[in-house]
Motif scaffolding. Sequence first.
Motif, PDB file in Angstrom:
ATOM      1  N   MET A 109     -29.310 -43.553  26.310  1.00  7.84           N
ATOM      2  CA  MET A 109     -28.079 -43.665  26.978  1.00  7.84           C
ATOM      3  C   MET A 109     -27.730 -42.748  28.020  1.00  7.84           C
ATOM      4  SD  MET A 109     -24.946 -41.716  24.109  1.00  7.84           S
ATOM      5  CE  MET A 109     -23.140 -42.075  24.900  1.00  7.84           C
ATOM      6  N   THR A 110     -26.848 -43.364  29.019  1.00  3.72           N
ATOM      7  CA  THR A 110     -26.403 -42.880  30.068  1.00  3.72           C
ATOM      8  C   THR A 110     -25.119 -43.145  30.272  1.00  3.72           C
ATOM      9  OG1 THR A 110     -27.134 -44.554  31.437  1.00  3.72           O
ATOM     10  CG2 THR A 110     -28.813 -42.824  31.301  1.00  3.72           C
ATOM     11  N   TRP A 111     -24.339 -42.242  31.389  1.00  5.45           N
ATOM     12  CA  TRP A 111     -22.887 -42.488  31.553  1.00  5.45           C
ATOM     13  C   TRP A 111     -22.591 -41.888  32.824  1.00  5.45           C
ATOM     14  CZ3 TRP A 111     -24.435 -39.284  27.871  1.00  5.45           C
ATOM     15  CH2 TRP A 111     -24.271 -37.902  28.141  1.00  5.45           C
ATOM     16  N   ILE A 112     -21.450 -42.622  33.546  1.00  2.56           N
ATOM     17  CA  ILE A 112     -21.146 -42.308  34.858  1.00  2.56           C
ATOM     18  C   ILE A 112     -19.652 -42.315  34.865  1.00  2.56           C
ATOM     19  CG2 ILE A 112     -23.080 -43.013  36.136  1.00  2.56           C
ATOM     20  CD1 ILE A 112     -21.336 -45.373  36.897  1.00  2.56           C
ATOM     21  N   ASN A 113     -19.070 -41.515  35.486  1.00  2.00           N
ATOM     22  CA  ASN A 113     -17.466 -41.475  35.801  1.00  2.00           C
ATOM     23  C   ASN A 113     -16.866 -42.040  36.911  1.00  2.00           C
ATOM     24  OD1 ASN A 113     -18.598 -38.736  34.794  1.00  2.00           O
ATOM     25  ND2 ASN A 113     -16.793 -38.696  33.883  1.00  2.00           N
ATOM     26  N   SER A 114     -15.884 -42.634  36.696  1.00  2.22           N
ATOM     27  CA  SER A 114     -15.377 -43.420  37.643  1.00  2.22           C
ATOM     28  C   SER A 114     -13.754 -43.088  37.754  1.00  2.22           C
ATOM     29  CB  SER A 114     -15.398 -45.118  37.309  1.00  2.22           C
ATOM     30  OG  SER A 114     -14.584 -45.881  38.124  1.00  2.22           O
ATOM     31  N   MET A 128     -18.125 -45.027  32.165  1.00  2.00           N
ATOM     32  CA  MET A 128     -18.834 -46.117  31.632  1.00  2.00           C
ATOM     33  C   MET A 128     -20.263 -45.646  30.948  1.00  2.00           C
ATOM     34  SD  MET A 128     -20.080 -49.385  34.177  1.00  2.00           S
ATOM     35  CE  MET A 128     -21.491 -48.517  34.796  1.00  2.00           C
ATOM     36  N   ILE A 129     -20.395 -46.094  29.987  1.00  2.00           N
ATOM     37  CA  ILE A 129     -21.656 -45.685  28.951  1.00  2.00           C
ATOM     38  C   ILE A 129     -22.672 -46.920  29.128  1.00  2.00           C
ATOM     39  CG2 ILE A 129     -22.617 -45.090  26.797  1.00  2.00           C
ATOM     40  CD1 ILE A 129     -19.737 -44.063  26.223  1.00  2.00           C
ATOM     41  N   THR A 130     -23.857 -46.647  29.233  1.00  2.00           N
ATOM     42  CA  THR A 130     -24.952 -47.947  29.321  1.00  2.00           C
ATOM     43  C   THR A 130     -25.877 -47.493  28.319  1.00  2.00           C
ATOM     44  OG1 THR A 130     -24.540 -48.240  31.635  1.00  2.00           O
ATOM     45  CG2 THR A 130     -26.430 -49.119  30.750  1.00  2.00           C
ATOM     46  N   TYR A 131     -26.022 -48.453  27.278  1.00  2.00           N
ATOM     47  CA  TYR A 131     -27.056 -48.264  26.500  1.00  2.00           C
ATOM     48  C   TYR A 131     -28.513 -49.073  26.841  1.00  2.00           C
ATOM     49  CZ  TYR A 131     -23.677 -46.103  23.350  1.00  2.00           C
ATOM     50  OH  TYR A 131     -22.636 -45.328  22.994  1.00  2.00           O
ATOM     51  N   THR A 132     -29.598 -48.482  26.808  1.00  5.62           N
ATOM     52  CA  THR A 132     -30.739 -49.284  27.179  1.00  5.62           C
ATOM     53  C   THR A 132     -31.822 -49.283  26.200  1.00  5.62           C
ATOM     54  OG1 THR A 132     -30.037 -49.197  29.455  1.00  5.62           O
ATOM     55  CG2 THR A 132     -32.552 -49.795  28.983  1.00  5.62           C
ATOM     56  N   TYR A 149     -39.065 -56.872  18.081  1.00  2.09           N
ATOM     57  CA  TYR A 149     -37.746 -57.045  18.338  1.00  2.09           C
ATOM     58  C   TYR A 149     -37.201 -57.039  19.812  1.00  2.09           C
ATOM     59  CZ  TYR A 149     -37.592 -51.789  19.184  1.00  2.09           C
ATOM     60  OH  TYR A 149     -37.802 -50.760  19.726  1.00  2.09           O
ATOM     61  N   GLN A 150     -36.143 -57.702  20.052  1.00  2.00           N
ATOM     62  CA  GLN A 150     -35.797 -58.058  21.441  1.00  2.00           C
ATOM     63  C   GLN A 150     -34.737 -56.842  21.795  1.00  2.00           C
ATOM     64  OE1 GLN A 150     -36.349 -60.741  23.462  1.00  2.00           O
ATOM     65  NE2 GLN A 150     -35.471 -59.675  24.936  1.00  2.00           N
ATOM     66  N   GLY A 151     -35.057 -56.365  22.926  1.00  2.00           N
ATOM     67  CA  GLY A 151     -34.237 -55.244  23.326  1.00  2.00           C
ATOM     68  C   GLY A 151     -32.991 -55.697  24.154  1.00  2.00           C
ATOM     69  N   THR A 152     -32.186 -54.759  24.391  1.00  2.00           N
ATOM     70  CA  THR A 152     -30.887 -55.300  25.090  1.00  2.00           C
ATOM     71  C   THR A 152     -30.349 -54.072  25.792  1.00  2.00           C
ATOM     72  OG1 THR A 152     -28.703 -56.016  24.537  1.00  2.00           O
ATOM     73  CG2 THR A 152     -29.489 -54.071  23.134  1.00  2.00           C
ATOM     74  N   THR A 153     -29.426 -54.394  26.823  1.00  2.00           N
ATOM     75  CA  THR A 153     -28.616 -53.394  27.524  1.00  2.00           C
ATOM     76  C   THR A 153     -26.998 -53.660  27.151  1.00  2.00           C
ATOM     77  OG1 THR A 153     -30.386 -53.496  29.298  1.00  2.00           O
ATOM     78  CG2 THR A 153     -28.039 -52.712  29.970  1.00  2.00           C
ATOM     79  N   ARG A 154     -26.507 -52.606  26.974  1.00  2.00           N
ATOM     80  CA  ARG A 154     -24.951 -52.804  26.387  1.00  2.00           C
ATOM     81  C   ARG A 154     -24.131 -51.919  27.317  1.00  2.00           C
ATOM     82  NH1 ARG A 154     -24.076 -55.626  21.679  1.00  2.00           N
ATOM     83  NH2 ARG A 154     -25.777 -57.141  21.276  1.00  2.00           N
ATOM     84  N   THR A 155     -22.940 -52.137  27.754  1.00  2.00           N
ATOM     85  CA  THR A 155     -22.039 -51.231  28.425  1.00  2.00           C
ATOM     86  C   THR A 155     -20.909 -51.068  27.523  1.00  2.00           C
ATOM     87  OG1 THR A 155     -22.870 -52.069  30.430  1.00  2.00           O
ATOM     88  CG2 THR A 155     -20.807 -50.903  30.539  1.00  2.00           C
ATOM     89  N   ALA A 156     -20.369 -49.935  27.769  1.00  2.00           N
ATOM     90  CA  ALA A 156     -19.070 -49.530  26.893  1.00  2.00           C
ATOM     91  C   ALA A 156     -18.068 -48.578  27.889  1.00  2.00           C
ATOM     92  CB  ALA A 156     -19.344 -48.895  25.612  1.00  2.00           C
ATOM     93  N   SER A 201     -17.285 -48.624  16.414  1.00  2.00           N
ATOM     94  CA  SER A 201     -16.632 -49.458  17.315  1.00  2.00           C
ATOM     95  C   SER A 201     -16.825 -48.815  18.821  1.00  2.00           C
ATOM     96  CB  SER A 201     -15.159 -49.018  17.077  1.00  2.00           C
ATOM     97  OG  SER A 201     -14.733 -49.616  15.685  1.00  2.00           O
ATOM     98  N   HIS A 202     -17.075 -50.019  19.768  1.00  2.00           N
ATOM     99  CA  HIS A 202     -17.046 -49.579  21.174  1.00  2.00           C
ATOM    100  C   HIS A 202     -16.421 -50.627  22.064  1.00  2.00           C
ATOM    101  CE1 HIS A 202     -20.686 -47.286  20.165  1.00  2.00           C
ATOM    102  NE2 HIS A 202     -20.684 -46.849  21.227  1.00  2.00           N
ATOM    103  N   LYS A 203     -15.831 -50.434  23.197  1.00  2.00           N
ATOM    104  CA  LYS A 203     -15.068 -51.129  23.960  1.00  2.00           C
ATOM    105  C   LYS A 203     -15.902 -51.680  25.009  1.00  2.00           C
ATOM    106  CE  LYS A 203     -10.794 -51.076  22.108  1.00  2.00           C
ATOM    107  NZ  LYS A 203     -10.470 -52.251  21.527  1.00  2.00           N
ATOM    108  N   THR A 204     -16.409 -52.863  24.918  1.00  2.00           N
ATOM    109  CA  THR A 204     -17.378 -53.354  25.747  1.00  2.00           C
ATOM    110  C   THR A 204     -16.859 -54.152  27.141  1.00  2.00           C
ATOM    111  OG1 THR A 204     -17.451 -55.393  24.224  1.00  2.00           O
ATOM    112  CG2 THR A 204     -19.202 -53.692  23.953  1.00  2.00           C
ATOM    113  N   SER A 205     -15.524 -54.026  27.169  1.00  2.00           N
ATOM    114  CA  SER A 205     -14.686 -54.629  28.037  1.00  2.00           C
ATOM    115  C   SER A 205     -13.688 -53.815  28.581  1.00  2.00           C
ATOM    116  CB  SER A 205     -14.136 -56.057  27.684  1.00  2.00           C
ATOM    117  OG  SER A 205     -13.266 -56.786  28.785  1.00  2.00           O
ATOM    118  N   LYS A 206     -13.158 -53.835  29.804  1.00  2.00           N
ATOM    119  CA  LYS A 206     -12.005 -52.994  30.577  1.00  2.00           C
ATOM    120  C   LYS A 206     -10.756 -53.586  30.051  1.00  2.00           C
ATOM    121  CE  LYS A 206     -14.803 -51.102  34.304  1.00  2.00           C
ATOM    122  NZ  LYS A 206     -14.512 -50.914  35.886  1.00  2.00           N
ATOM    123  N   THR A 207     -10.803 -54.606  29.988  1.00  2.00           N
ATOM    124  CA  THR A 207      -9.510 -55.476  29.734  1.00  2.00           C
ATOM    125  C   THR A 207      -9.505 -56.509  28.554  1.00  2.00           C
ATOM    126  OG1 THR A 207     -10.122 -57.234  31.351  1.00  2.00           O
ATOM    127  CG2 THR A 207      -8.926 -55.366  32.137  1.00  2.00           C
TER     128      THR A 207
END
Length: 234
Positions: A109-114, A128-132, A149-156, A201-207
């Motif tokens: 889990m990583t994140w950056i500020n914008s 912006m949080i990134t899960y890998t 199992y199949q891995g994934t990358t998710r952004t929130a 709950s995660h917000k995976t979209s900005k809008t």
Amino acid sequence: MSPFLYSLFTYNCRPVHGSNTIIKFADDTTVIGLIIISDNYREEVDCLAEWYDLCPICLDRLIKKKQLKCKHTFCDECLQASVQHTGPMCPVCKDVFGVMEGDQPDGVMTWINSSSFLPGFSGCGSIMITYTFPNGKQTKKHPNPGQPYQGTTRTAYLPDNEEGQEVLKLLKKAFDQKMTFTVGTSRTSGLDNQVIWNDISHKTSKTGGPQSFGYPDPNYLSKVKEDLKAKGIE
């Protein structure tokens, strides 16, 4: 036992709800509860079990009594079996009494500020949080041990304000306790053996608003904190 003595011993055995009835038989020292409304069943049984010193899990007399901080009491063996099945959570009131740990596979889990803002939070930037998660092999905690199992990358996304920073710390704690993801069937693709969200709950979209898992959503930050609290993260 005489009816008089039996009445003295059981005078405080009363129903919680007025719609229910406690029937006492002095001849054979039996107490029966007549529960009219099914929604009251669990509460009436719990109270009757507490009065009679019964374990709410096995509904038998308590053996090696174990009381939790929420004051509910169980047989030690029954409680240990419950902990193995659902984690350190009271089977009656769901109060968490230990550190919950999930079955999330290894990931980062990583994140950056914008400086860009999210709709509804124009007074601050965003996070912006990134899960890998790489591909891997399922363990005995997963649905199909030994299978890949199949891995994934998710952004929130979170607002970069005081409450958003608070939620970020809670999400990091949940991730470290392996609670954020699990392995199962994807709700979107229907594929098995996928790394999927685990009911936080995660917000995976900005809008797009709530229907698109995005902002604006004035209730999101309180909602995600409720999700986390339900998993013992607070």
